[in-house]
Design a protein around this motif. Structure first.
Motif: not given
Length: 223
Positions: A105, A108-109, A111-113, A116-120
């Motif tokens: 988690d 993931k946070a 990577l989003e920072e 700018g998008k959620k990535m799995n």
């Protein structure tokens, strides 16, 4: 502010100069490297070892508690590549395509920072290199590799490397005759990407020097 991660597995080598969350050393440079497995199938099952901190062959995989599962899609020697920008000499070492899956988690946070998008899942080309100031004057500023172009012609801003804590220099000063080993830059790629072009930042010296500014150059790295 740079968000430094426990990032040893990204490097695929034991010499990353990165720090863990909270500022502690990852221990990547002192971890004992495990013996290479004899087959890709065996390598794929080697995901529970706490000793193995390097991926040296395509198909090898390991788990990192701060990232997730890291799998090497390809590993290529890049030691025949070099780049010189004024007095700055860049000697490449290797290029690995690494896929991160089953992400934590926290990662993931991060990577989003960075994006700018959620990535799995995410795949990077990780290119490692050493640098040296071969001149008699100090290099006042060098910002590593700033831009990439993938094999499909898409231009990519590499400033996210700072957010991920990758050892791609930012505002680095390099003394005359000094060597700085074990740097790396990450480039988002697709699995099976054939190559990337990466462009280095300008090299700046003291304003009074005749060659105070040398424009950055680009190089193509096979993956």
């Amino acid at each position: 502010m740079k968000k430094l991660l426990c990032f040893a597995v990204f490097a695929g080598c034991l010499v990353l100069a990165l720090t863990a969350c909270g500022g502690k050393d990852t221990g990547a440079s002192t971890q004992k490297e495990s013996t290479d497995t004899n087959s890709t199938d065996e390598a794929k099952t080697d995901t529970t070892s706490t000793e193995k901190k390097t991926l040296t062959k395509a198909g090898e995989s390991l788990k990192d508690p701060n990232v997730g599962t890291v799998t090497a899609y390809s590993v290529k020697d890049a030691s025949n590549k070099s780049l010189q920008i004024g007095d700055l000499k860049i000697m490449f070492k290797d290029a690995k395509v690494l896929t991160m899956s089953d992400l934590t988690d926290d990662y993931k946070a991060t990577l989003e920072e960075a994006f700018g998008k959620k990535m799995n899942e995410v795949t990077f080309a990780q290119i490692t290199y050493d640098i040296e100031n071969v001149g008699s004057d100090e290099i006042k500023t060098w910002n590593g590799f700033e831009t990439a172009v993938n094999s499909e012609g898409l231009q990519i801003d590499l400033r996210f490397n700072d957010t991920l804590g990758a050892a791609n220099p930012a505002e680095m000063e390099i003394l005359a005759g000094a060597k700085v080993p074990n740097n790396l830059v990450l480039v988002p790629v697709k699995k099976g990407e054939s190559n990337v072009r990466i462009k280095a930042a300008d090299v700046l010296k003291d304003a009074n020097a005749k060659d105070f500014l040398t424009r950055g150059k680009e190089i193509k790295i096979d993956l």
